[in-house]
Scaffold this motif. Sequence first.
Motif, PDB file in Angstrom:
ATOM      1  N   TYR A   1      -4.704   4.050   5.563  1.00  0.00           N
ATOM      2  CA  TYR A   1      -4.069   4.287   4.134  1.00  0.00           C
ATOM      3  C   TYR A   1      -2.959   5.117   4.532  1.00  0.00           C
ATOM      4  O   TYR A   1      -1.824   4.852   4.039  1.00  0.00           O
ATOM      5  CB  TYR A   1      -5.163   4.646   3.016  1.00  0.00           C
TER       6      TYR A   1
ATOM      7  N   LEU B   1       0.800  -1.205   0.075  1.00  0.00           N
ATOM      8  CA  LEU B   1      -0.220   0.016  -0.032  1.00  0.00           C
ATOM      9  C   LEU B   1       0.828   1.457  -0.175  1.00  0.00           C
ATOM     10  O   LEU B   1       0.449   2.218   0.100  1.00  0.00           O
ATOM     11  CB  LEU B   1      -0.852   0.006   1.374  1.00  0.00           C
TER      12      LEU B   1
ATOM     13  N   ILE C   1      -3.620   9.517  -0.980  1.00  0.00           N
ATOM     14  CA  ILE C   1      -5.222   9.465  -1.048  1.00  0.00           C
ATOM     15  C   ILE C   1      -5.763  10.804  -1.466  1.00  0.00           C
ATOM     16  O   ILE C   1      -5.465  11.974  -1.088  1.00  0.00           O
ATOM     17  CB  ILE C   1      -5.617   9.349   0.793  1.00  0.00           C
TER      18      ILE C   1
ATOM     19  N   ILE D   1      -9.693  -2.738   4.397  1.00  0.00           N
ATOM     20  CA  ILE D   1      -8.439  -2.340   3.604  1.00  0.00           C
ATOM     21  C   ILE D   1      -7.665  -3.606   3.178  1.00  0.00           C
ATOM     22  O   ILE D   1      -7.222  -3.819   1.818  1.00  0.00           O
ATOM     23  CB  ILE D   1      -7.531  -1.459   4.208  1.00  0.00           C
TER      24      ILE D   1
ATOM     25  N   VAL E   1      -5.496   5.967  -3.940  1.00  0.00           N
ATOM     26  CA  VAL E   1      -6.624   5.598  -3.157  1.00  0.00           C
ATOM     27  C   VAL E   1      -7.347   6.834  -3.365  1.00  0.00           C
ATOM     28  O   VAL E   1      -7.406   7.774  -2.819  1.00  0.00           O
ATOM     29  CB  VAL E   1      -6.412   5.075  -2.086  1.00  0.00           C
TER      30      VAL E   1
ATOM     31  N   ALA F   1       0.277   5.668   1.784  1.00  0.00           N
ATOM     32  CA  ALA F   1      -0.581   5.726   0.385  1.00  0.00           C
ATOM     33  C   ALA F   1      -0.768   7.019   0.106  1.00  0.00           C
ATOM     34  O   ALA F   1      -0.353   8.081   0.823  1.00  0.00           O
ATOM     35  CB  ALA F   1      -2.015   4.892   0.650  1.00  0.00           C
TER      36      ALA F   1
END
Length: 282
Positions: free
Chosen positions: A48, A26, A55, A240, A31, A53
């Motif tokens: 996340y 990740l 986002i 997730i 995302v 990540a």
Amino acid sequence: KVIFTGICVAFLAVKWNAPKFDAESLKGARVLVTGASTGIGEQMAYHYARFGAQIVITARREKVLQQVVEKCLSLGAQKALYVAADMSSESEPAKVVDFALEKLGGLDYLVLNHIGPSPFSMWTGDVDHTKWLMSVNFFSYVQMAWKALASLEDSKGSLIIVSSLLGKMSSPFVAPYTSTKFALNGFFGSLQHELAMKKSNVSVSICTLGLIDTEAAMDKVKGVTKVPAYPATDAALNIIMTGATRQSDLFYPWFTYIAAASKDMFPSVTNYIIQNSYNYIP
Ligand code: NDP
């Protein structure tokens, strides 16, 4: 007893064979999470972020989104952006996906999680509310999934649908809400088949949740039911992990699997339990 044991064994076998979650996968993932100003969506944004990540989050309230984005950055998100949008609009769902595609240069995960507010009460004929809720909780999901599909195909990405036990089993006091969740399960269940038959790169995960301790849910059921509520942060992490390991289903907490299976096998018993799990005096 034999059937019950069979269901439990089937559930454990599925869990045992589940692919292992790799948090590293990740890092840098692109995302988009909807309904991320509060509740489970907010918790997903934080997870996340901790995984590093990139986002994009969305909901209606800009100020709250801004605060969630700041926290995501402080938790380690490589990138965190927000876009305020109302999912009951015809055009905004697609614009949100366009925003994420442009800012992130594509998508690896589209997490559809938002829901519009809906009363927890017996249905008294409000057809307009039911239509409106369908547009927020269902049609916007369909629009966004279609808009993101080509990018998810390119990235071997995942579509994550946050649904509910009430999408598999009807319950009193939530007729409009439960309809939207049945619609999601039907539509995205069908899409799962079609993508698999086309040998598509995109995985679709449908997440069946039981009662989760978000403020919105707790406000509704306070004093009405004794069904246990599970932590939003844990539900968020399980969603997730289900998407990251490309599993087709999540049942959280585990007994939602048994509840969903038992309502077709033992309808009278299940109906009795459902109707007697609420404090209701006619
Ligand atoms: P919340 O009510 O806490 O959050 C809903 C989110 O959707 C908020 O971010 C809200 O933000 C946003 N939202 C509401 N209306 C709109 C709109 N018109 N347009 C865009 N965004 C909107 O929900 P939960 O966290 O409790 O639930 C999250 C998901 O989990 C849902 O799909 C729900 O069905 C599912 N689930 C939850 C359970 C529970 O017990 N909590 C049980 C089973 C499933 P804003 O107001 O800023 O727009």
